[in-house]
Every structure is written in C-alpha cells, then in structure tokens.
Enzyme design. Structure first.
Site, mmCIF file in Angstrom:
data_model
loop_
_atom_site.group_PDB
_atom_site.id
_atom_site.type_symbol
_atom_site.label_atom_id
_atom_site.label_comp_id
_atom_site.label_asym_id
_atom_site.label_seq_id
_atom_site.Cartn_x
_atom_site.Cartn_y
_atom_site.Cartn_z
ATOM 1 N N LYS A 1 0.865 -1.177 0.000
ATOM 2 C CA LYS A 1 0.000 0.000 0.000
ATOM 3 C C LYS A 1 0.903 1.228 0.000
ATOM 4 O O LYS A 1 1.940 1.237 0.683
ATOM 5 C CB LYS A 1 -0.861 -0.028 1.259
ATOM 6 C CG LYS A 1 -1.845 1.120 1.400
ATOM 7 C CD LYS A 1 -2.652 0.954 2.690
ATOM 8 C CE LYS A 1 -3.726 2.016 2.856
ATOM 9 N NZ LYS A 1 -4.488 1.829 4.099
ATOM 10 N N SER B 1 -9.422 1.586 3.398
ATOM 11 C CA SER B 1 -8.611 2.410 2.527
ATOM 12 C C SER B 1 -7.568 1.630 1.733
ATOM 13 O O SER B 1 -7.066 2.131 0.738
ATOM 14 C CB SER B 1 -7.888 3.463 3.366
ATOM 15 O OG SER B 1 -6.981 2.832 4.265
ATOM 16 N N SER C 1 -9.388 -0.980 7.514
ATOM 17 C CA SER C 1 -8.871 -0.713 6.166
ATOM 18 C C SER C 1 -8.155 -1.871 5.502
ATOM 19 O O SER C 1 -7.834 -1.791 4.323
ATOM 20 C CB SER C 1 -7.939 0.504 6.197
ATOM 21 O OG SER C 1 -8.712 1.679 6.286
#
Ligand code: MG
Ligand code: ZN
Lengths: 95, 505, 490
Positions: free
Chosen positions: C84, C159, C183
């Site tokens: 990420k 996210s 997330s």
C-alpha cells in the site's frame, strides 16, 4: 450539536487550511452531523473508568544515547520545494 | 540542604524590599529557562546532537518529520532531568508522559512539539542564590527562589532571516531541552543574575549541560510585572525575550522595571506584550502585543509510552549528584576555615574545588593549598588553556611542594619556579628542586653570620637607625645578605641573625 | 514451469514457494508473470500508483542466484509482494494517495520494507488507497479510483483498496495494507481475499504514513490464511524504532496454521448481527458458522454492549490524532507547496488546501475541534475511556470463547459514488472498528459470493497477541473452502 457553535473559520485557521465558501458550507453541515452522532458518547457512564491511550500500554520504552548515522544533506533536502545554502527556504518569517 | 548559614547571614526573612528609588512599586519576575541537555544523540532519535555543524547535517527521518517517522525517547535525557530535579530539590514524578503541543512554525518540523503538559518530570524545588555582599570579601544575602516545575521537551530548528526569505537549519531540532520555570519570586535584575549564575553552575557541575549561552545551550525569557508595594496581586506582565547573556538578563530586567515604573508613575497602563531587549543598545521594543490566544491542543502523544520513575532509578542518579556549590562553600568555610573569597572562587569551578579537596585529603594545609590553587595553578591553567583534570601537577605533587616550603627546603621564590616546572613537566617538586639546585642550603651559621656582619658594616646608617628603635630599618640590611646568599638563605634565619648581631653590638 | 493449472500470477505463496524450491519455477518467471498481469489489467483496474519493474526484475534475479547457491532466505524468497502506498520504500515514491505527496520520494525504508527485503521478497508495486488511509472505498485517492476486480464499477473497499484489488487481480502474490478502522479487513472482504490486522504493536509502524497512531497497524493480504501467516511471519516482531512495538515471544505463524487444533468455542456478538446487515452477507456468514459447528465447535452468542459507541469513539480518537499527525504536511520541508505564497501563513493555508482532499480536510477539522480548548475532556478523554470499556467487553467475551466470528462488512462492494454522505461511508466500518479500539488481532476470511457475484467475508477477532490461534481458526475454514483462490473475470 448546534451548527452555530462550530466556528469553522477559527478551526480552519488553527488547522492552516484555506477553505472556499462552498467547502465551508459543506463542512459546516457535515461536521455538525458527525458531532451530533459523536455526542452519543455522552450517554456512556464512564465514572471511574481510566482512559486508554493505547490498547496495550507499556512504559519506559527507550534507546541508549548512542548516535547512529542520519541522512546526508542531499537526502534530507531531496524533497525540499525551495532550498538555498543547504537550508529550507520559506517566505520571511516575521515574529 | 543546610540553609542555616544563609539564614544567619541574611538580615531578615527572604522578602525583598522594593527598589530604593521608588518605594511605590515592587517588581515581580518569573524566569523561564531552557537548558539544552548534553547528550550524544537527540531526544527522540539517534542521530547525533551537536553545535556548529554545516546546516542540515544532523538530520534523519525523525528530525525532519518525514512521513512515517516515529519518535523513541533517549534514556540519557531522562537521566539528566531527574538528576537536575534531585539537585534542585524537586519532587520527581513517579509517572510522567509526553504530550504534543500543536502549533505551526517552520522551525518545528512536525508542527507540534513533543513536550510535557500536565505531568512534568519535576515539580517544586528551588534555586539558592547569593546577592552581592557589601564588599567583595563579604558573603552576601542568600535566598531560595522556588521553582514551579521542570519538564523535558525537544528543541526546534534554527531560522536564519534574510531580506525576503528565512532559511531553516534543522540541526538543532530534536536536541533535548529542559524548561525550568520559576515561581514569580524574583524582584530585581540582580536577583535574576544571581539565579542564573547559580542555576548555570548547578547544571554544569551536575554534568547536565554546558550552559554556553552563546551556543544557545541556556536561554532565558523573563516575565516582569510591577505592583504597588504591599499588594499581593500580580500586575500586567511583559515577557522579555532574546536575553542572550546573563548580564543582558539583569540589564534587560532593570530596563524593563524602569520602563514600567515610568509608565505607571505617569498614570499609564502596562500593555501585555512580548518585548525584545537589545543588550548592545540597552533598549527594548515590542515584538507583538497580546497575540491571538494560542490553542495548543495539548494531548498525550500516541507515539510514545509513559515513563515510570522508580526508587531504584532515582537513587542511582542521586548517587551521581555532586554537592551543590553553596553547600560546598558552607562546608569549606566550616571545615577548612577558608576565607570567603577563596571559597567563592573554588566552589563555582567544580574541577578546581575537587582538586583542592584531593590535596587536602592528602594532607595539605587547606589555606596554603587554596592559595596555590587559586593563584598559581589557575594562572598556569589559564595561560595553558587547559582544565584541572588534565593538569600535570597531581594533587600529591602539590602536597609535596607545600611540605618542602613548610620545612624551609624551598623558599618562596624557588617554590614558584619549581611549580612552573611541575606544571610543564609533571615531575615531582623534589626532582625539580634537585635538578635546578633550588633547595635552600642547610644553614651554615658561620657563613650567614659573615654576610650579616658585612651588611651591618657596609650600612652603618641603617644599623644606627635600627638600634635607635626604628624596626623597619632592618630591611635595608637584609637585601645585601640575600644577595650574597644567592637566594638560598631563609629570610627567617637572616632576620634572626641580623637581630642577634645588632643587639649584641 | 509449475504443473498446477493455476496461472503463475494466481498462485498462493505456499505453492509458488514449493515450486521455487523444487526448481520447477524461478522468481524471474514468477515476477515476469506478475508484471505482465499488471500491465494487462491496470488500464481497467488501476490498483497501482507506481511500480518499478526494473527493480522487481533485479530483485528476482538476485533471489534466483541466492537459491542457486543454496542460500534461500525462506518461503518468501523470490515472491512478488506489493505495498500500500503508505509504506516507505527507499528511493521510491510515497504518496499516501495524496496530491500533497505526489512528488515525494522516500529517502528511507519502513521497517516492514526492510523485513520483506530480508526475507527475499520481490517488492513490486505501490498500491492506491484512500488519501492518508482515510476512507472505505479508495475513492478518496487524489489520483484515481480503483475498481473492484469482481465488478469494475464497484469499489474495492478501503482504505487499502488498491492492495486488496491488486492481489485479487493477480498483480502480486501477497500485499501489505494498513488498518486503522478496518482498512485491511473491509477491502479483503469486498475483493474476496484474506486480510489480517495484527494485534496493535505486533508489526512496526516505522515508515508507515501515520493516520491515527494509536490505531494504525500494518498487516498482510493473501489468497489463503496460510499465505497470510507466511507474510506475517516475515513482518512481525519487536522494532526499537517504534515505541508502541510489543516485545512478544517469537512465534512461527506458518507452523501455527497447520499445527493448531480446531477451535473449541466461537462467539457470535449479537450487536454485530443486527440492523443494516445485508441478508446475503448474513447468509454467507451463517454458512461459515455452520462449517465451524460441523467441526465440533461450540457456538455461543455473546454481547459486546459498548459496540454502539465504537464508531463515535473511533471518529474522535482517529481524527484528533490525524489532525496532529498531518500537521507536518505544510509545504515547507517536502510535499506540495502553493505557487507564490504571500507570506508564511499563506504558504501553510494554501499548500494544505491544495494538497489535501475533502475527506482529509474534514477529518482534520473535526480532529482540531475535538482537541480544541474546552472540548478535550468531553471528546478525546471521554473517547479514551470508552476505549477502555470496549476493550473490557472483548476481554470479558474471551473468558467464554476462543474467538469472535462476525461479518466483516455489513454490505458487499457498493457502486462508485454510491456513498456520498460521510456518515454513510463511515458506517461501512461498524464491525471492524472495535478490534482497532481494543488493539485486537482480526482477520477477514472470504466465505462465498452474492448472487451478483460479489465476494463476502467473515471476520474472526482474537485475543491480544492471539495471532497463532486466530490463523489456525481461520485456516480450519479456509483450507476447505479456499474462496480466495477463485479468480475474477478480468
Ligand atoms: Mg514555555
Ligand atoms: Zn519550552
């Protein structure tokens, strides 16, 4: 939460955010909604309850006083938007 | 801590009298002192701390607040503040924590400062001060200035102001800093001067900081207000900043007291503001008046864990605490019968005082040792630019020198010569005295008598004067004897022989 | 080449590692397959924010050389893993999905990055996410949204949506995300992969762009629970650069997965099965419950009475911490600086206004409000006390059961733009936030599909530092069903 209590200008100033009038109006409404929801925390009986800063508190987490190499000036200033004389430049600060 | 001597020397309880020029107002002063702690690495990361390096050479992701960087505290910074607290008699918190003080400023890389808000390491305590005495050789009044708190925080970077822009160097950012806050209990520039002198010596002697104000290792802000004498409420305060020497602190405060008194006597009102004192011109100017109320939004730093200070930790550091300068001074006076002036040189210089005590422990007569250390040793150290610790004259050599003087083997002038060579070579005084042939020769009474007779014969006028009762006239007779003895005769023996011969006719 | 019918880019790590060590596969081949797959799907999926194929190929060659000289670093050696884009990789961009950091190059590695390198993993790709990890749909990325591999018009969750979508689409064999309020788990559920948020303090946060420091935790996405265990093994462990890192006894998570017995007691918190739960999600989760019952597990209803206040406590704590954490993005030392600032305040206010998106601004303002003078006790302090109560609820439940089983997300993947109201979006996290507040390990395991073909996951919440047990419980279901090995039509 009374929307009028929410001084968005003061908050934006504290947070250093230049907001457009549209943003201000939207945030005013949305944040007031959120605060109305959040205020349900007031229903919880927290008498005698210790606050938790962390889920798993520890203490005395430290390192010894032995220097390690850091960044070179080139690495440190690699992402600098404006630099001069190996320093970060900003508009003149008046105290 | 023994305040008894200070109390007995004080004219009364430690309340200051209003400035003599104007009995109507009393100044109330609180000092906020920031002291950089002398550590090798920074307070929340392990890049080196230091002064005088090329800009931005002492940084890392934590110092620059790069995305993802996290603080981890430096144990040595905690040790230092606990030690400072123990030295100043503070209460050491069993638990303290770290808080974020949020404000935007370009010298603050995270735009929050890691500090301590409601749980500082130290509360209470006091700084003992001595005000100037009536004469240089008389001890002045002592007072204890109470402290509010001492907390630990990180220093910010340094701004260099140009014409159109400011340039930021983050080398200083993250240096461990103690903020020492006094109660508003000082009443004059002189007291502030004495406070900083004492505080500075305590920090230096405790090995906590070098307190070099030119390097920004000790920085002082003063809050000053005036109130009608006898009133207990505080007047409107003015904050004085950029006081970058201890003398400027004193002068700046005196200047500010005069300025405020002038305003009040004209019936004016004091504006709450921050003023900048220029020590070079002795003037001050307003930096900002009652700025918009800050809202620092303090909250516990979630990246750091609390600190628990237990008995064992405190005691380990207590064992490492030196005696405070004023305590040592009282002991030197009481135990060694040293004159005040000698003690007031020795106790402010811990290595010198340690040297003195080492010599005394080895058998030196305290006053003689004190004299040699303060005069000869200090002079040689100063001209060599070295510290007592690296001095080649060991305390035991000094003791040996004093013994040679006492027993008449070395005369004063010879001893001075020997000492200079001891300092240069590190050799023992005996060795030097032999090498240089400086030992006073064993008294040959016949030879001495001969020189004395020659001197009396050659100075009939002086001899007559002495015989007629003018005792000082004997000095004129000593010179030729000493000259003939080439400095090897003891002045005592010369004096005795001359008197005997003059009396005998 | 492997004998398996599975395309290389869809291999679980366990199988790829076996093929690599048997010499049936090279890391170069595997990495090439992943790069090719990314090039094929990226124009439609857009899960990547940046990638460095040349660097990945070099890492793969180095891995193959190690292996050839008998110096393999373990099961992750040669395995392509993506991150990420909130995790620092030296000399690579680090944007956090924000315009603020559009041109930022990290001069240092996060601890997890160093650990992955030390395990021989081939780092490939930095994935899209909601800006500064604030969101549940990856629509808040400043650059572009990411599609859900199972339906490109739908969101992958957030996210860490890019990391979940990239894995589901075969652009890596595993990925790392970060989880502050769900997330990792919510996008894992929405994309049909396994996602684990470890116990707070298990994985170092050093080098993770901070959103809410007391809640953030990095964790792995994998196709199987066994894969997730292998990645966790590589990244977990004490780090002296993170003060919140725990000193837990070392464990072998890979071993724990296969060695552990079947759980005895599972709890179903009644507060997690109420109003707002999509019936198809409820049905799939009920199937998972039935599986465990079939294994001889005792299933008990339990209660976590403070659940209704989790969302509120979360939004106070997370936004307060974020408002302070994000102060460093000011256009001074790095990041976006506005053009021709009039003065310093103008530089701050406009750089931040231009650099941050709406969701970030909204949370900064809310966080500033709850910390501001006079409000601290009513909001932040009270939320911290509620966190204590939430944690107590969980610990009390764990006196009765080994783990809790809940839906991960109340709904399957929703359409882009469907949740315009912030509060509606925030409600996506109602089942996941509790584990963050209490610092507990929690994992989403895929458990089927809706009639429309959208993945569904269930969540297992474990005891503090109970990762081994949690992985074993998850594996007891996952080894049979392997929903995460299904691949979307892309
Ligand atoms: Mg202060
Ligand atoms: Zn301070």
């Amino acid at each position: 939460m009374n929307q009028a209590d929410l001084d968005l200008d003061a908050l934006a100033r504290l947070a250093r955010l230049a907001l457009t009038p549209e943003e201000k109006a939207t945030f005013q409404r949305q944040i007031a909604d959120l605060l109305r929801h959040i205020e349900r925390l007031g229903e919880v009986d927290v008498t005698g309850v210790e606050p938790s800063a962390h889920a798993h508190p520890q203490h005395n987490v430290w390192q010894e006083d032995e220097p390690r190499p850091g960044l070179t000036p080139a690495e440190a200033l690699r992402n600098a938007p404006v630099q001069r004389d190996q320093m970060i430049a900003v508009p003149k600060v008046v105290e | 801590m023994g305040a008894s001597l200070a109390e007995s020397l004080s004219p009364g309880p430690a309340v200051s009298s209003p400035a003599p020029q104007s009995p109507a107002y009393e100044a109330v002063i609180g000092l906020e002192v920031h002291v950089q702690i002398r550590t090798r690495s920074k307070i929340f990361t392990r890049v080196a701390a230091g002064y005088g390096h090329e800009p931005n050479t002492l940084t890392d992701p934590v110092v620059l607040a790069l995305p993802g960087a996290l603080p981890v505290m430096n144990r040595a910074a905690l040790d230092a503040i606990i030690k400072a607290g123990l030295l100043l008699g503070c209460e050491i918190a069993p638990v303290c924590k770290w808080d974020r003080k949020n404000y935007f400023y370009p010298d603050s890389p995270k735009n929050y400062q890691i500090s301590q808000y409601d749980a500082p390491v130290c509360r209470g305590g006091a700084v003992e001060i001595e005000l100037p005495g009536p004469a240089r050789n008389v001890m002045g009044e002592h007072k204890r200035i109470p402290l509010t708190r001492i907390h630990l925080e990180e220093d910010v970077g340094k701004l260099n102001h140009g014409a159109a822009e400011s340039l930021v160097d983050y080398n200083r950012a993250g240096t461990p800093l103690m903020e020492i806050v006094s109660e508003p209990a000082l009443h004059s520039g002189e007291e502030a001067y004495a406070y900083l002198t004492s505080l500075r010596a305590t920090m230096i002697q405790g090995g906590i900081s070098d307190c070099d104000m030119e390097k920004g290792q000790l920085r002082c802000d003063a809050n000053i207000s005036l109130r009608p004498a006898g009133s207990t409420t505080l007047g409107t305060k003015v904050e004085l900043k950029n006081l970058n020497s201890i003398s400027f602190v004193r002068d700046g405060i005196e200047h500010e007291i005069r300025r405020q008194r002038g305003i009040l006597e004209r019936g004016g009102r004091i504006t709450q503001e921050t003023r900048d004192y220029d020590g070079m011109t002795g003037t001050s100017q307003s930096l900002r008046s009652k700025e918009e109320a800050h809202d620092y939004r303090y909250f516990p730093d979630p990246d750091l864990m609390p600190v628990v200070i237990d008995e064992a930790w405190r005691e380990r550091l207590r064992a490492d605490c030196p005696e405070l300068p004023f305590d040592r001074q009282r002991r030197f006076i009481a135990a060694y019968d040293l004159p005040y002036t000698q003690t007031s040189v020795l106790v402010w210089d811990r290595p010198l005082a340690d040297y003195f005590e080492a010599a005394v422990r080895l058998g030196a007569a305290p006053q003689a040792a004190g004299n040699w250390i303060i005069n000869d040793l200090q002079r040689e150290l100063a001209s060599a630019g070295s510290a007592p610790a690296e001095c080649r004259v060991s305390p035991s050599h000094l003791v040996a020198l004093l013994r040679l003087i006492e027993s008449g083997v070395l005369l004063n002038a010879a001893a001075k010569e020997v000492f200079i060579e001891m300092f240069a070579t590190g050799d023992s005084p005996e060795k030097i005295a032999d090498r240089r042939g400086l030992r006073a020769t064993p008294t040959d009474q016949g030879e001495l008598e001969g020189w004395c007779r020659e001197s009396i014969a050659g100075n009939p006028k002086a001899a007559a004067e002495f015989r007629s009762g003018k005792d000082g006239a004997i000095n004129a007779l000593k010179g030729p004897v000493m000259k003939a003895a080439k400095g090897k005769a003891s002045p005592k023996a010369v004096d005795e022989t001359l008197r005997r011969l003059l009396a005998g006719g | 080449m492997t004998s398996s019918a599975t395309p290389l880019h869809y291999l679980p790590i366990t199988e790829a590692a076996a093929a690599l060590s048997a010499g049936r596969l090279t890391s170069a081949e595997l990495t090439e397959a992943v790069i090719a797959r990314a090039e094929a799907v990226e124009p439609r999926l857009r899960a990547l924010l940046s990638a460095d194929p040349a660097s990945a190929r070099a890492q793969a060659r180095a891995s193959d050389l190690r292996r050839a000289s008998g110096q393999s670093l373990g099961p992750l050696d040669g395995i392509p893993i993506g991150l990420k884009d909130v995790i620092a990789v030296q000399d690579q961009p680090l944007t956090a999905g924000s315009r603020m950091l559009a041109n930022f190059i990290s001069p240092y590695d996060a601890t997890v990055t160093r650990r992955l390198r030390a395990s021989g993993a081939v780092l490939y790709g930095r994935h899209n996410c909601d800006e500064f990890a604030m969101g549940s749909s990856t629509e808040n990325s400043a650059f572009h949204p990411t599609g859900n591999p199972w339906d490109l018009d739908r969101v992958p969750g957030g996210s860490s949506g890019g990391s979940a979508a990239a894995l589901a689409a075969g652009e890596a064999l595993a990925t790392l995300g970060s989880d502050t309020g769900g997330s990792i788990r919510q996008p894992a559920a929405l994309c049909g992969v396994v996602g684990l948020k470890p116990t707070y303090g298990t994985v170092s946060r050093y080098g993770l762009v901070a959103y809410a420091s007391s809640l953030d935790q990095i964790g792995p996405f994998g196709r199987t629970v066994a894969d997730v265990a292998l990645v966790l093994q590589a990244i977990a462990g004490h780090d002296e650069r993170d003060s919140t890192s725990l000193r837990a006894a070392p464990e072998d998570f890979g071993e724990a997965v296969t060695a552990s017995p079947v759980p005895r007691r599972l709890g179903l918190p009644r507060e997690y099965f109420g109003e707002g739960l999509d019936p198809e999600v409820a049905a799939a989760v009920e199937q998972a419950v039935a599986h465990y019952r079939g294994l001889g597990c005792e299933i008990r209803e339990v209660s976590l009475p403070h659940t209704p206040y989790c969302l509120d406590a979360y939004y106070v704590l997370a936004t307060a911490e974020a408002s302070s954490n994000l102060s460093r993005y000011d256009g001074v030392r790095y990041g976006h600086r506005c053009a021709a600032p009039r003065d310093l305040q103008d530089l701050y206010c406009r750089s931040r206004a231009e650099g941050f998106g709406a969701e970030v601004k909204r949370r900064i303002i809310l966080g500033t409000y709850v910390l501001s003078s006079g409000y601290y006790d009513a909001y932040y302090l009270r939320a911290q006390k509620v966190r204590t109560l939430v944690r107590r609820d969980f610990l009390r439940a764990f006196e009765e059961v080994d783990a809790l089983l809940t839906p991960t997300s109340p709904i399957p993947a929703f359409r882009r733009g469907e949740k315009a109201d912030p509060l509606a979006m925030y409600l996506c996290d109602i089942y996941t936030i509790g584990a963050n507040l209490a610092g507990l390990p929690a994992m989403s395991v895929p458990c089927g599909f809706t009639r429309a073909g959208l993945p569904v996951g269930f969540q297992l919440i474990g005891k503090p530092l109970g990762e081994s047990e949690l992985l074993a419980i998850g594996h007891a279901y996952d080894r049979v069903h392997q929903w995460g090995r299904r691949s979307p039509n892309l």
